[in-house]
Design a protein around this motif. Structure first.
Motif, PDB file in Angstrom:
ATOM      1  N   ARG A 284      20.383 -13.918 -13.641  1.00 26.90           N
ATOM      2  CA  ARG A 284      21.336 -14.632 -12.780  1.00 26.90           C
ATOM      3  C   ARG A 284      20.647 -15.396 -11.659  1.00 26.90           C
ATOM      4  N   LEU A 285      19.521 -14.832 -11.184  1.00 28.82           N
ATOM      5  CA  LEU A 285      18.774 -15.413 -10.073  1.00 28.82           C
ATOM      6  C   LEU A 285      17.337 -15.599 -10.513  1.00 28.82           C
ATOM      7  N   ARG A 286      16.705 -16.664 -10.044  1.00 27.70           N
ATOM      8  CA  ARG A 286      15.279 -16.826 -10.331  1.00 27.70           C
ATOM      9  C   ARG A 286      14.524 -15.996  -9.287  1.00 27.70           C
ATOM     10  N   ILE A 287      14.026 -14.849  -9.725  1.00 24.60           N
ATOM     11  CA  ILE A 287      13.406 -13.891  -8.786  1.00 24.60           C
ATOM     12  C   ILE A 287      11.891 -14.044  -8.844  1.00 24.60           C
ATOM     13  N   PHE A 288      11.338 -14.525  -7.741  1.00 24.23           N
ATOM     14  CA  PHE A 288       9.914 -14.851  -7.696  1.00 24.23           C
ATOM     15  C   PHE A 288       9.025 -13.610  -7.702  1.00 24.23           C
ATOM     16  N   SER A 289       9.472 -12.508  -7.106  1.00 24.51           N
ATOM     17  CA  SER A 289       8.618 -11.320  -6.949  1.00 24.51           C
ATOM     18  C   SER A 289       8.122 -10.822  -8.311  1.00 24.51           C
ATOM     19  N   PRO A 290       6.797 -10.860  -8.546  1.00 23.08           N
ATOM     20  CA  PRO A 290       6.293 -10.430  -9.855  1.00 23.08           C
ATOM     21  C   PRO A 290       6.275  -8.904  -9.966  1.00 23.08           C
ATOM     22  N   ARG A 291       6.789  -8.401 -11.047  1.00 18.05           N
ATOM     23  CA  ARG A 291       6.852  -6.947 -11.217  1.00 18.05           C
ATOM     24  C   ARG A 291       5.462  -6.356 -11.449  1.00 18.05           C
ATOM     25  N   CYS A 292       4.520  -7.169 -11.981  1.00 23.63           N
ATOM     26  CA  CYS A 292       3.172  -6.606 -12.194  1.00 23.63           C
ATOM     27  C   CYS A 292       2.537  -6.257 -10.849  1.00 23.63           C
ATOM     28  N   SER A 293       2.794  -7.075  -9.843  1.00 25.07           N
ATOM     29  CA  SER A 293       2.236  -6.807  -8.519  1.00 25.07           C
ATOM     30  C   SER A 293       2.888  -5.553  -7.921  1.00 25.07           C
ATOM     31  N   LEU A 294       4.192  -5.427  -8.111  1.00 22.35           N
ATOM     32  CA  LEU A 294       4.887  -4.223  -7.615  1.00 22.35           C
ATOM     33  C   LEU A 294       4.389  -2.985  -8.344  1.00 22.35           C
ATOM     34  N   TYR A 295       4.136  -3.129  -9.631  1.00 17.00           N
ATOM     35  CA  TYR A 295       3.623  -2.007 -10.439  1.00 17.00           C
ATOM     36  C   TYR A 295       2.304  -1.507  -9.840  1.00 17.00           C
ATOM     37  N   SER A 296       1.430  -2.465  -9.477  1.00 20.31           N
ATOM     38  CA  SER A 296       0.146  -2.080  -8.876  1.00 20.31           C
ATOM     39  C   SER A 296       0.353  -1.408  -7.531  1.00 20.31           C
ATOM     40  N   LEU A 297       1.299  -1.952  -6.745  1.00 13.85           N
ATOM     41  CA  LEU A 297       1.526  -1.372  -5.412  1.00 13.85           C
ATOM     42  C   LEU A 297       2.123   0.030  -5.509  1.00 13.85           C
ATOM     43  N   ILE A 298       2.969   0.242  -6.497  1.00 14.44           N
ATOM     44  CA  ILE A 298       3.538   1.592  -6.685  1.00 14.44           C
ATOM     45  C   ILE A 298       2.408   2.577  -6.986  1.00 14.44           C
ATOM     46  N   LYS A 299       1.491   2.155  -7.876  1.00 17.61           N
ATOM     47  CA  LYS A 299       0.393   3.052  -8.236  1.00 17.61           C
ATOM     48  C   LYS A 299      -0.534   3.283  -7.043  1.00 17.61           C
ATOM     49  N   ARG A 300      -0.644   2.255  -6.227  1.00 14.27           N
ATOM     50  CA  ARG A 300      -1.506   2.400  -5.049  1.00 14.27           C
ATOM     51  C   ARG A 300      -0.908   3.411  -4.078  1.00 14.27           C
ATOM     52  N   TYR A 301       0.397   3.292  -3.827  1.00 11.42           N
ATOM     53  CA  TYR A 301       1.012   4.159  -2.824  1.00 11.42           C
ATOM     54  C   TYR A 301       1.385   5.532  -3.361  1.00 11.42           C
ATOM     55  N   GLN A 302       1.619   5.629  -4.644  1.00  6.13           N
ATOM     56  CA  GLN A 302       2.055   6.936  -5.155  1.00  6.13           C
ATOM     57  C   GLN A 302       0.921   7.695  -5.828  1.00  6.13           C
ATOM     58  N   LYS A 303      -0.093   6.972  -6.338  1.00  4.41           N
ATOM     59  CA  LYS A 303      -1.166   7.680  -7.046  1.00  4.41           C
ATOM     60  C   LYS A 303      -2.544   7.375  -6.472  1.00  4.41           C
ATOM     61  N   ASN A 304      -2.561   6.627  -5.378  1.00  2.00           N
ATOM     62  CA  ASN A 304      -3.818   6.318  -4.727  1.00  2.00           C
ATOM     63  C   ASN A 304      -4.767   5.537  -5.634  1.00  2.00           C
ATOM     64  N   CYS A 359      -3.870  -4.689   2.757  1.00  5.14           N
ATOM     65  CA  CYS A 359      -2.435  -4.845   3.012  1.00  5.14           C
ATOM     66  C   CYS A 359      -1.765  -5.422   1.770  1.00  5.14           C
ATOM     67  N   GLU A 360      -0.480  -5.701   1.891  1.00  2.79           N
ATOM     68  CA  GLU A 360       0.223  -6.271   0.733  1.00  2.79           C
ATOM     69  C   GLU A 360       0.988  -7.521   1.149  1.00  2.79           C
ATOM     70  N   TRP A 361       0.293  -8.397   1.861  1.00  2.00           N
ATOM     71  CA  TRP A 361       0.909  -9.680   2.234  1.00  2.00           C
ATOM     72  C   TRP A 361       1.172 -10.446   0.947  1.00  2.00           C
ATOM     73  N   GLU A 362       2.427 -10.562   0.587  1.00  2.00           N
ATOM     74  CA  GLU A 362       2.767 -11.051  -0.756  1.00  2.00           C
ATOM     75  C   GLU A 362       2.280 -12.469  -1.013  1.00  2.00           C
ATOM     76  N   CYS A 363       2.148 -13.284   0.048  1.00  2.00           N
ATOM     77  CA  CYS A 363       1.679 -14.668  -0.140  1.00  2.00           C
ATOM     78  C   CYS A 363       0.321 -14.677  -0.843  1.00  2.00           C
ATOM     79  N   PHE A 364      -0.507 -13.683  -0.522  1.00  2.00           N
ATOM     80  CA  PHE A 364      -1.840 -13.631  -1.102  1.00  2.00           C
ATOM     81  C   PHE A 364      -1.923 -12.573  -2.205  1.00  2.00           C
ATOM     82  N   ARG A 365      -1.208 -11.457  -2.003  1.00  2.00           N
ATOM     83  CA  ARG A 365      -1.290 -10.345  -2.952  1.00  2.00           C
ATOM     84  C   ARG A 365      -0.732 -10.748  -4.321  1.00  2.00           C
ATOM     85  N   ASP A 366       0.464 -11.351  -4.354  1.00  2.00           N
ATOM     86  CA  ASP A 366       1.119 -11.605  -5.642  1.00  2.00           C
ATOM     87  C   ASP A 366       0.335 -12.596  -6.517  1.00  2.00           C
ATOM     88  N   PRO A 367      -0.071 -13.761  -5.961  1.00  2.00           N
ATOM     89  CA  PRO A 367      -0.844 -14.658  -6.835  1.00  2.00           C
ATOM     90  C   PRO A 367      -2.202 -14.088  -7.229  1.00  2.00           C
TER      91      PRO A 367
END
Ligand code: SF4
Ligand code: SF4
Length: 432
Positions: A284-304, A359-367
């Motif tokens: 329904r919406l063009r969602i820019f946030s890439p899930r691969c980047s979130l996947y990495s951040l989840i592993k970083r914060y939950q599994k170190n 950090c996870e500044w998305e401007c730099f982290r996501d690309p």
């Protein structure tokens, strides 16, 4: 896609990106931001002619993306329009800017439509690729209270069809905070069960996506929370390896307010909630946030686990602050860079490889996360094969993100959403 868009990959580089803070003046009053109008601080604006020279240099050196940020960029509308034109003339393809929406207040006044028509026509006459409007809560009253701009949501709602008629599809930029779904006191409780925290944030993201869709937006992005002393309070028994040590306030878009301060444990839950919510709205919406980047951040914060692809801040991505016009590796590292690198050449063998995960500044982290594997494919396919073998989950999500980005025409604000292409990403039971 043009050859120059992909040529840096063959040199082990990513296409270059500059974020230029044209000024730190702002008429918004957001508690989550150090540049809010009520905060006493030195205000500055860059010299426009110097910015033009920097843009020329970036164009010659192969940079392809440039954002004009603030403060509030549209306080200097004439300058920003001139600089967008200059950047396009310098061959920079992905030029972006945005607003807190102050020009959309006063929508009850008789001249509103004429004013917004004139604004949209001016923007449409440039080659701007992305035009963002920031909204930080699904509750209009909460958003307007935080921003200090009464009536702005109604104005945005009235302005969007005018922009669409001019062929501009603005994206909404959410700065993730505790009021994302509206004020909910439970999200401020330090003893809240982590699973409940995640559930509440999932509901908040759903409410936000539904809200901005109904307002008329077709593109949405989320800025990950950047708090001062970013490891947050009050939980010191964090379950992640993230640290905020070494970060600095080069860019003032952060604050110590509780609305934006999160423990690493909370951040992990937020990334997980966003990761889980995105699939329900991708058709329904063009969602820019890439899930691969979130996947990495989840592993970083939950599994170190350290993300596979480090941030390219200071290598191909740079931040220019409004005070002295100095070039920094990013908005959060204090070092100063002497000059922009030539991205058309290979880095010298002695050049330091990127390794920052602070950090996870998305401007730099996501690309960095999305394009890192492409550079690796072109220069070290064996290393990519090893990464692929060890992390199949990441690459499966990355491929889906890339297919989705294509279905969204790479979020070009000149194009309406292709709902037929996006519908292929609907999850079962969410087709409507
Ligand atoms: S977030 Fe944007 S609108 Fe709000 S105070 Fe900061 S620069 Fe201004
Ligand atoms: S991860 Fe990137 S944006 Fe964050 S501090 Fe490091 S270089 Fe800067």
């Amino acid at each position: 896609m043009r050859f120059q868009d992909i040529s840096p990959f063959f040199k082990g580089r990513l296409p270059g990106q500059l974020v230029i803070q044209y000024a730190n003046h702002c008429n918004g009053d957001c508690p989550q931001c150090g540049m809010r109008r009520s905060r006493s601080m030195e205000r500055s604006r860059l010299d426009k002619e110097k910015v033009k020279r920097l843009i020329d240099d970036a164009g010659e050196r192969g940079f392809q993306a440039l954002s004009f940020t603030g403060g509030e960029p549209l306080l200097f509308l004439d300058d920003i329009i001139e600089l967008i034109d200059h950047a396009a003339g310098a061959g920079i393809r992905y030029v972006r800017t945005g607003t807190n929406g102050f020009l959309f207040t006063g929508s009850e006044r008789p001249d509103f439509e004429a004013r917004i028509n004139a604004l949209a026509a001016r923007i449409a006459a440039t080659k701007l690729y992305t035009f963002w409007i920031s909204i930080d809560s699904a509750d209009p009253e909460e958003h307007e209270r935080m921003r200090g701009l009464p009536g702005v949501i109604r104005g945005i709602e009235k302005a969007l069809p005018i922009f669409h008629a001019h062929g501009i599809y603005p994206s909404v930029n959410l700065g993730i905070n505790r009021n994302t779904g509206g004020r909910d006191a439970r999200l401020y409780r330090p003893d809240l069960d982590p699973e409940e925290f995640r559930r509440l944030f999932r509901a908040a993201f759903r409410r936000f996506y539904g809200f901005v869709h109904d307002l008329g937006f077709t593109i949405v992005n989320a800025c990950y929370p950047m708090s001062d002393e970013g490891d947050g309070q009050p939980d010191s028994t964090d379950d992640g390896g993230a640290t905020a040590e070494g970060l600095a306030k080069v860019y003032g878009a952060s604050s110590e307010d509780r609305v934006i301060r999160f423990t690493p444990q909370e951040k992990g839950r937020i990334f997980q909630a966003l990761f889980e919510t995105i699939p329900r709205y991708r058709h329904r919406l063009r969602i820019f946030s890439p899930r691969c980047s979130l996947y990495s951040l989840i592993k970083r914060y939950q599994k170190n686990e350290v993300p596979l692809y480090p941030c390219r801040g200071g290598h191909e991505f740079f931040f220019v602050e409004s005070g002295q016009g100095r070039i920094h590796p990013c908005g959060y590292l204090p070092g100063v860079i002497a000059g922009l690198p030539d991205l058309r050449r290979r880095p010298s063998p002695s050049a330091k490889r990127p390794d920052c995960h602070l950090c996870e500044w998305e401007c730099f982290r996501d690309p960095s996360e999305m394009m890192g594997p492409l550079a690796e494919l072109c220069t070290s396919p064996l290393s990519l094969a090893v990464h692929l073998f060890r992390n199949p989950g990441f690459f499966r999500i990355l491929l889906e993100d890339l297919r989705y980005y294509r279905a969204c025409d790479f979020f070009n604000c000149r194009l309406p959403p292709d709902l037929d292409a996006m519908r292929r990403f609907a999850v079962r039971g969410e087709q409507s």
